[in-house]
Enzyme design. Sequence first.
Site, mmCIF file in Angstrom:
data_model
loop_
_atom_site.group_PDB
_atom_site.id
_atom_site.type_symbol
_atom_site.label_atom_id
_atom_site.label_comp_id
_atom_site.label_asym_id
_atom_site.label_seq_id
_atom_site.Cartn_x
_atom_site.Cartn_y
_atom_site.Cartn_z
ATOM 1 C CB THR A 130 75.103 73.351 56.744
ATOM 2 O OG1 THR A 130 75.694 72.625 55.667
ATOM 3 C CG2 THR A 130 73.967 74.214 56.196
ATOM 4 C CE LYS A 162 74.507 71.847 52.234
ATOM 5 N NZ LYS A 162 75.272 71.405 53.406
ATOM 6 C CE LYS A 186 71.904 72.290 60.805
ATOM 7 N NZ LYS A 186 73.151 72.642 60.051
#
Length: 298
Positions: A103, A178, A246
């Site tokens: 990711t 995502k 993050k």
Amino acid sequence: MAREKTMAKLAFLGLGVMGYPMAGHLQAAGHEVCVYNRTFAKAEAWVAEHDGKAAKTPREAVANADFVMCCVGNDDDLRSVCLGDSGAFAGMRNGAIFADHTTVSANVTRELYQAAQSAGIHFVDAPISGGQAGAENGVLSIMCGGDQPAYDAVEPFMEVYSKICRRIGDSGAGQLTKMCNQIAIASLVQGLSESLHFAEKAGLDGRAVVEVISQGAAGSWQMNNRHETMLDDHFDYGFAVDWMRKDLGICMDEADQNGASLPVTALVDQFYKDVQKMGGGRWDTSSLFKRMRKLDAL
């Protein structure tokens, strides 16, 4: 519909809690897998468990590979395994396909897509959802971006460890999808935390409440799989708060570029910051409930 799978020479870069079992599924399916991990002892442990081979650099791992899968930590980690003299792109054969399960930002994905094209190889962004349990059980959700022919070629191998694998669009579309996933999860977990907190304050049995409301419109994966551990004050069951922060930072950076409004996401990100201050950076994302219990105790 799953396609017939051809045995192939594969490389897998990154053997964290997700990559380790994913690479294992590929080896168990009969493919020839060579693994790389920054800590070589982890690669040696994987070989001892699954057979296959280990390499000390990404470039060595991808030599002669038809397909390369990668699952590392962040933008910088991804660049480091892809680029440079010891990077994967320098060792991949012409026409080989690199599928990235990390990711990361859509920007680094597009950057590496262009770099791959210049090197005569193909790049598919393929971030995953489903957590450690999904990786171990081979039931991940994979959302992909990139050229259709490259996706079509690598999809049968990704199906080995997924329950659904879809191309959403051109390069970067997988990472953008995502982001949608993480935005939705953040608000769901906060909503579940508030619901369980309200039940406790009202003197209700949280498990009984969830048994009823989970069968209606309030039901969700988070509710079904996390409410008991939340009520038991256990928060070591999945994706860590540090990683969620993050990811949410990536979401908000992208929103600054495309003009999307993410007020709830920004708020929940600050709640996760509070969890980090509590020492919970490695707790799973359902620890938002622990934050509410702490606030109640103040």
